[in-house]
Design an enzyme around this catalytic site. Structure first.
Site, short mmCIF file in Angstrom:
data_model
loop_
_atom_site.label_atom_id
_atom_site.label_comp_id
_atom_site.label_asym_id
_atom_site.label_seq_id
_atom_site.Cartn_x
_atom_site.Cartn_y
_atom_site.Cartn_z
N THR B 49 0.83 -1.21 0.00
CA THR B 49 0.00 0.00 0.00
C THR B 49 0.87 1.26 0.00
OG1 THR B 49 -1.72 -1.22 1.17
CG2 THR B 49 -1.87 1.17 1.24
N TYR B 141 5.78 -12.17 4.75
CA TYR B 141 4.75 -11.42 4.03
C TYR B 141 4.17 -12.31 2.92
CZ TYR B 141 2.66 -7.16 1.94
OH TYR B 141 1.80 -6.19 1.43
N LYS B 171 2.34 -11.51 7.92
CA LYS B 171 1.23 -10.72 7.42
C LYS B 171 0.58 -11.54 6.32
CE LYS B 171 -0.42 -6.69 5.09
NZ LYS B 171 -0.25 -5.58 4.19
N ILE B 212 -2.40 -5.66 9.67
CA ILE B 212 -1.64 -4.66 8.91
C ILE B 212 -2.50 -4.42 7.68
CG2 ILE B 212 0.42 -4.12 7.59
CD1 ILE B 212 2.01 -6.04 9.33
#
Lengths: 299, 299
Positions: B49, B141, B171, B212
């Protein structure tokens, strides 16, 4: 219509690593010189086969500097400079142009997926405008099986119209002959470089400009024979024999994952284990796989 | 079993750009401070993001330096440091650890596709061993829709066993609840952070550690309400209202491509067009799309 540039046999040179995974610049440089001696037109270093995206920008620039310093004419080099960040692509491209390279081979930004053609055109435009150097020549890089960001014919068309002197060609590594021949047909004077060794012979008569390939690390001589003789009736036997060797080599490096297989054969040829290493996330072959690849081809 | 770390609401902070596409560090820093004031536990800056992979390594490090210099406690920061080259990941991670960050969120190398679990474990291992710092904490991730390199449960297991103090969480941005809950169940004490805002409420009772997320750029207050009240019977009305706002915000930013939509709403909230810009290969919304997103939510 001017003759396409780049034209010829370019080797997607693979990169050897020392035991600590640092780049073995000396072995790489001597490999490049051998490729040129064997008839390669030039070296497309720092591509997918060269594990460029597993190197830092600093390592990429240092390797290009080392090759130029070794005395190889920079005009014969087509280094890869496209990374995920356009700002870093600008930096790598400026460095390559300042070194006098013939052209750069530029991936589109490859982190975000499902991006639009507009976004891909924006990205190339932003890089070319920031490099802002009339010496820049860009070969687009279509390798959707790795980048997951295909270069469409529409993207080529828009970039050619906007930067006719700069966007000079494409490396098509997707392996689909129909796509390569469609690009050749639609864009006369545009350099279409085949990414799969055996297909060069098929694309040259249609107007293909040559190749940038992995197996050329082992069969540059044979690819040069095909390139120089494909349309000479007197050389068809020679061309056919070379093509047979090219296909056999391509098959040998495709038994398992291509890059570690290729490196096994280079290690065998040069009797140098620095060829064997790959950087993570790639992995080497198992001992039995490596043995099978080694036995499958004399080099 | 120790309590998981990181735990709480972390914002996947988005990155504003000046007209020349340089990072607006001042606006970013004040945005981070506001997020903390609104109840965020910390800031997961430089993620998907945040367009981190569209920034150069130098820009990434400069932005982290600016945030720390602004006075935000570095222990509250979870910067992204995973790039395509493990050597560059090492450099970014060392820089983050030296700055005292709480943890780093680390993508696997994402250029090569179809890599094996062995290759992914090798890559994380190579980075962790080269950073060689006992302060390092790594959040894996998992975002296969962008990286195209999924993190399997087997990879988590092997890395946890090898680096129990260092590989502390994941995440999970794939959006599949079954995968998140399977990780929570199999690895007690491991921090599982949801990547999709509305799913945090569902995962917390099972042992999820927090989130997150992207929408937290707009609804950090509401996410903090959910996080702090989800298991308090007296707060269920408050939690339900917050969750409703979270879902509405997530829907508003999902009408078109998520990131430019989110930026349209931040530009509206702050009356600052530096939020509107994205770096190629991403593209902004059309005027009519932007108008529709702006009207869909009061901010």
């Amino acid at each position: 219509m001017t003759a396409p540039f780049p034209t010829g046999v370019y080797c997607a040179a693979t990169t050897p690593f020392n035991a600590d995974l640092s780049v073995d610049q000396g072995l790489f440089t001597s490999h490049c010189q051998r490729l040129l001696d064997d008839g390669c037109t030039g070296i497309a270093m720092l591509g997918t086969t060269g594990e460029a995206n597993s190197l830092s920008s600093r390592e990429r620039m240092a390797l290009l500097d080392a090759v130029v310093k070794s005395g190889i004419a920079p005009s014969k080099l087509l280094p890869g400079t496209g990374v995920a960040s356009i700002m870093e692509t600008v930096e790598l491209t400026k460095h390559a142009v300042a070194n006098g390279v013939g052209a750069v081979v530029m991936l589109p930004p490859f982190y975000y997926k499902g991006v639009s053609d507009d976004g891909i055109v924006d990205a190339y435009t932003a890089v070319i405008e920031r490099v802002a150097d009339p010496r820049l020549r860009v070969v687009l890089y279509h390798i959707p099986q790795m980048s997951a960001v295909p270069i469409s014919l529409d993207v080529i068309d828009r970039l050619r119209k906007r930067f006719p002197e700069i966007v000079v060609g494409i490396k098509d590594s997707a392996g689909e002959f129909a796509n390569m021949s469609a690009i050749v047909e639609r864009f006369p004077g545009f350099s279409v470089l085949v990414g799969a060794d055996p297909l060069m012979l098929k694309l040259l008569p249609l107007g293909g400009a040559g190749c940038i390939t992995a197996a050329s690390n082992l069969v540059s001589r044979e690819l040069a024979t095909v390139f120089n003789g494909f349309n000479d009736p007197a050389k068809q036997a020679e061309v056919a024999a070379a093509q047979e060797r090219i296909v056999a080599t391509r098959n040998a490096v495709s038994t398992y994952v291509q890059l570690p297989s290729l490196k096994v054969l280079l290690a065998k040829r040069d009797n140098n284990d620095n060829w064997l290493r790959v950087r993570p996330p790639l992995t080497g072959l198992s001992a039995s796989e490596a043995a099978k690849v080694r036995e499958s081809l004399s080099v």
